[in-house]
Design a protein around this motif. Sequence first.
Motif, mmCIF file in Angstrom:
data_model
loop_
_atom_site.group_PDB
_atom_site.id
_atom_site.type_symbol
_atom_site.label_atom_id
_atom_site.label_comp_id
_atom_site.label_asym_id
_atom_site.label_seq_id
_atom_site.Cartn_x
_atom_site.Cartn_y
_atom_site.Cartn_z
ATOM 1 N N UNK A 125 0.846 -1.178 0.000
ATOM 2 C CA UNK A 125 0.000 0.000 0.000
ATOM 3 C C UNK A 125 0.890 1.240 0.000
ATOM 4 N N UNK A 126 0.565 2.199 -0.862
ATOM 5 C CA UNK A 126 1.238 3.488 -0.836
ATOM 6 C C UNK A 126 0.297 4.498 -0.218
ATOM 7 N N UNK A 127 0.809 5.265 0.712
ATOM 8 C CA UNK A 127 -0.002 6.310 1.309
ATOM 9 C C UNK A 127 0.876 7.501 1.662
ATOM 10 N N UNK A 128 0.234 8.649 1.828
ATOM 11 C CA UNK A 128 0.918 9.886 2.196
ATOM 12 C C UNK A 128 0.391 10.362 3.539
ATOM 13 N N UNK A 129 1.228 11.072 4.258
ATOM 14 C CA UNK A 129 0.822 11.710 5.501
ATOM 15 C C UNK A 129 0.956 13.209 5.290
ATOM 16 N N UNK A 130 -0.120 13.944 5.557
ATOM 17 C CA UNK A 130 -0.108 15.401 5.434
ATOM 18 C C UNK A 130 -0.173 15.990 6.841
ATOM 19 N N UNK A 131 0.797 16.851 7.152
ATOM 20 C CA UNK A 131 0.923 17.396 8.494
ATOM 21 C C UNK A 131 0.837 18.918 8.448
ATOM 22 N N UNK A 132 -0.272 19.501 8.902
ATOM 23 C CA UNK A 132 -0.304 20.952 9.049
ATOM 24 C C UNK A 132 0.364 21.323 10.372
ATOM 25 N N UNK A 133 1.173 22.385 10.371
ATOM 26 C CA UNK A 133 1.871 22.759 11.590
ATOM 27 C C UNK A 133 2.093 24.262 11.662
ATOM 28 N N UNK A 134 2.197 24.750 12.879
ATOM 29 C CA UNK A 134 2.483 26.168 13.120
ATOM 30 C C UNK A 134 3.229 26.277 14.450
ATOM 31 N N UNK A 135 4.530 26.539 14.375
ATOM 32 C CA UNK A 135 5.378 26.722 15.566
ATOM 33 C C UNK A 135 5.353 25.507 16.502
ATOM 34 N N UNK A 136 5.438 24.303 15.948
ATOM 35 C CA UNK A 136 5.391 23.094 16.777
ATOM 36 C C UNK A 136 6.500 22.123 16.392
ATOM 37 N N UNK A 137 7.719 22.602 16.356
ATOM 38 C CA UNK A 137 8.839 21.769 15.934
ATOM 39 C C UNK A 137 9.043 20.566 16.845
ATOM 40 N N UNK A 138 8.894 20.735 18.149
ATOM 41 C CA UNK A 138 9.097 19.606 19.072
ATOM 42 C C UNK A 138 8.093 18.489 18.800
ATOM 43 N N UNK A 139 6.867 18.855 18.469
ATOM 44 C CA UNK A 139 5.868 17.845 18.137
ATOM 45 C C UNK A 139 6.210 17.143 16.823
#
Length: 79
Positions: free
Chosen positions: A4-18
């Motif tokens: 299976x091929x899948x993508x992960x989309x990650x929205x972020x704003x000032x959360x580098x540690x996460x």
Amino acid sequence: MTSMNYSIIVPTCNRQKDLVKLIDSILRQTLLPAEVIIVDQSDSDETKKFVENCRNKLITKSHNINFIYIYQAKKSLVA
């Protein structure tokens, strides 16, 4: 077993540690994504530097994950 091929989309704003925790979690999975797309709305370029570091150090041929970084200046949940 079907691959299976899948993508992960990650929205972020000032959360580098996460993001560090997220990338570590992704790399521990038994089925890795083909790509991780990070959509960044941070105030500094620290997230961009982190993603570049992931490309250069964490993602080896054995992982073979494509990291895509997108900067979105406009702060919005739907933009």
